[in-house]
Enzyme design. Structure first.
Site, PDB file in Angstrom:
ATOM      1  N   ILE A   1       0.837  -1.197   0.000  1.00 30.40           N
ATOM      2  CA  ILE A   1       0.000   0.000   0.000  1.00 30.40           C
ATOM      3  C   ILE A   1       0.871   1.245   0.000  1.00 30.40           C
ATOM      4  CG2 ILE A   1      -2.007  -1.092   1.092  1.00 30.40           C
ATOM      5  CD1 ILE A   1      -0.923  -0.241   3.806  1.00 30.40           C
ATOM      6  N   ASP A   2       2.168   1.068  -0.354  1.00 27.35           N
ATOM      7  CA  ASP A   2       3.119   2.169  -0.182  1.00 27.35           C
ATOM      8  C   ASP A   2       3.372   3.020  -1.425  1.00 27.35           C
ATOM      9  OD1 ASP A   2       4.764   0.502  -1.752  1.00 27.35           O
ATOM     10  OD2 ASP A   2       5.702  -0.397   0.007  1.00 27.35           O
TER      11      ASP A   2
ATOM     12  N   HIS B   1      -4.649  -4.275  -2.017  1.00 28.57           N
ATOM     13  CA  HIS B   1      -5.071  -3.756  -0.710  1.00 28.57           C
ATOM     14  C   HIS B   1      -5.140  -2.242  -0.665  1.00 28.57           C
ATOM     15  CE1 HIS B   1      -3.645  -7.801   1.167  1.00 28.57           C
ATOM     16  NE2 HIS B   1      -4.806  -7.894   0.567  1.00 28.57           N
TER      17      HIS B   1
ATOM     18  N   THR C   1       6.652 -11.998  -0.020  1.00 30.04           N
ATOM     19  CA  THR C   1       5.343 -12.196   0.626  1.00 30.04           C
ATOM     20  C   THR C   1       5.296 -13.533   1.335  1.00 30.04           C
ATOM     21  OG1 THR C   1       2.970 -12.570   0.265  1.00 30.04           O
ATOM     22  CG2 THR C   1       4.406 -12.859  -1.659  1.00 30.04           C
TER      23      THR C   1
END
Ligand code: CNA
Length: 472
Positions: free
Chosen positions: A337-338, A353, A422
């Site tokens: 989400i960066d 996300h 991940t």
């Protein structure tokens, strides 16, 4: 194995200099009827160390150390001996004492057997270091020795490192690692020469340092050098990438840890740390119910742990951009989400996300940027009075249907799937990987994942390091 050439400092890294020095000083002082311990020996050590530190900082020439240390000592204690001649006597004695540190020989043997080329890079007097090294039993493991006196310059100078680099076969700097106990000589010099460095912090001083890695014992060092990915695997990945035309990168928080953003489940992840300032576990605070009932605590945690406005993309992000420019990348599908892929220039990023860079008013739907969160305190409010909510998918919330469709389509149509950084434990995101039907399923992750058994290739190392080593 990423590093194939290791440049080892000698004293206090592989050789026990302290033991050699103590034995030699004892012998030469005793033979001239001088004290062999106490204030006299302490004074020598302090004079000698002070001179070496000044030499490492480039303030004095090497000769000044050897020519003045005993002169100064004898002046201080009124000893009527020639300090310069005494130094020669001492060096001759010192050269007889070459003792390897416990475990050094086993380490060097395992590295050499794994195919590493080992070299000594040492500041010191030529004949002394050579003889001590021979005495230590380590010489057979080494392909060469570089000694400052013979080069005419010492660590950390660029002259020294340039000389070494011109005289070893390995010309790819990314495959060379400098290992040493001195931050001023080994770490500073190696870094300035563009090499990765490993600080051997044997005394666990834990000083902040500019080294690429810090290890406290030989086991850690051996794991660092031999535990990473194999060059053969890197070449296989390179071939897979060269032969693919529709690559999809499926990533998680691990691709951004090298940009300074902590992940959730990795060794230094947010879930491993005890959150002193918060009374709830991160999964609870990042849930929809919690956001609704405790927005103040949610935003406190969110601002402290989830937003990194100064983070810069690393090699994993820039490599994706380069693949896309070459027309070889169909999409990046990320749980992150960066916004770092976009910052690196990637155009097709499917953010499963959401993103911390976008926010929406829960009442009027007005969109705002990161500033709406950064420039406010407490619960951020829209001009209409509604709460501004980050466009990130919280636990209990569903993923955007359009993003899911695009992600599944890209993965199903890919001829190479690179899953990177991940833990593959967060669903439904992790499940999308199963739509891949191609023959090149690559996993790049530091820890094991539940899908390791299905991968065609696994590189267990830092993902940034892997991408940095590829030619794209
Ligand atoms: P995770 O569960 O925290 O797993 C991260 C994985 O990456 C672990 O297996 C680590 O071993 C591995 N890893 C960490 N650093 C590296 C590295 N440098 N090289 C190779 N492997 C590394 O994170 P996931 O992404 O799997 O979980 C999904 C969550 C994390 C999503 O909901 C994200 O929104 C969330 N998250 C995102 C960010 C971000 O945007 N940068 C940061 C923290 C958490």
């Amino acid at each position: 194995m990423l590093y194939t050439t290791i440049l080892f400092d000698a004293d206090e890294t592989l050789l026990d200099f302290r033991a050699a020095e103590t034995a030699a000083l004892h012998e030469v002082f005793r033979s001239r009827g001088l004290p062999t311990d106490g204030e006299f020996v302490d004074a020598y050590r302090s004079i000698n160390n002070g001179l070496w530190e000044r030499f490492n900082r480039g303030e004095i020439e090497k000769r000044e150390i050897t020519d003045t240390r005993f002169v100064r000592l004898f002046e201080r204690f009124h000893v009527p001996l020639d300090g310069v001649a005494f130094n020669r006597f001492y060096l001759d004695e010192l050269s007889r004492h070459g003792v390897a540190l416990p475990g050094a020989e086993a380490l060097c043997g395992s590295l050499r057997d794994a195919g590493c080329a080992l070299y000594i890079i040492t500041n010191g007097v030529g004949f002394v270091q050579k003889r001590r090294f021979r005495e230590s039993g380590l010489a057979p493991y080494f392909a060469g020795t570089f000694i400052s006196e013979e080069i005419g310059a010492g660590k950390p100078s660029a002259v020294f490192f340039d000389y070494v680099l011109r005289h070893i076969p390995q010309q790819d700097k990314r495959r060379i690692l400098v290992v040493g106990d001195s931050l001023s000589a080994d770490v500073a010099g190696g870094s300035a020469a563009g090499l990765d460095t490993c600080w051997y912090d044997r005394t666990r001083a834990n000083t902040p340092n500019g080294a690429t890695y810090t290890v406290h014992d030989f086991k850690q060092l051996q794991k660092l050098i031999l535990g990473g990915f194999d060059m053969k695997d890197l070449q296989t990945l390179q071939t897979m990438i060269d032969e693919s035309e529709r690559i999809v990168i499926f990533s998680g928080a691990g691709v951004s840890t090298e940009s300074g953003i902590p992940d959730f489940r990795g060794a230094d992840g947010l879930y491993q740390k005890k959150e002193k300032q918060f009374d709830y576990p991160p999964e609870t605070m990042l849930s929809h119910t919690f956001f609704k009932h405790h927005p103040e605590i949610f935003f406190d945690y969110y601002r402290t742990k989830m937003i990194y406005p100064d983070a810069k993309p690393n090699a994993s992000h820039t490599a994706a951009a380069a693949l896309e420019r070459k027309g070889k990348l169909s999409a990046v599908v990320t749980q992150n989400i960066d916004g770092l892929y976009q910052q690196a220039g990637v155009r097709r990023v499917l953010e499963l996300h959401g993103s911390t860079l976008h926010n929406t008013c829960t009442r009027c739907g007005k969109k705002s940027g990161l500033d709406a969160i950064l420039s406010t305190d407490g619960v951020p409010r829209c001009v209409c009075g509604g709460i501004i909510k980050p466009d990130v998918v919280l636990y209990e919330e569903s993923l955007d249907a359009d993003v899911i469709e695009q992600a599944v389509e890209a993965i199903a149509g890919a001829d190479c799937l690179i899953v990177a950084g991940t833990s593959l434990t967060v669903y439904p995101a992790a499940g999308f990987v199963r739509y891949f039907r191609g023959g090149r399923f690559v996993l790049i992750n530091r820890d094991e994942t539940p899908m390791d058994s299905q991968a065609d290739l696994i590189l267990r190392d830092n993902v940034g390091k892997v991408f940095e080593s590829l030619k794209i």
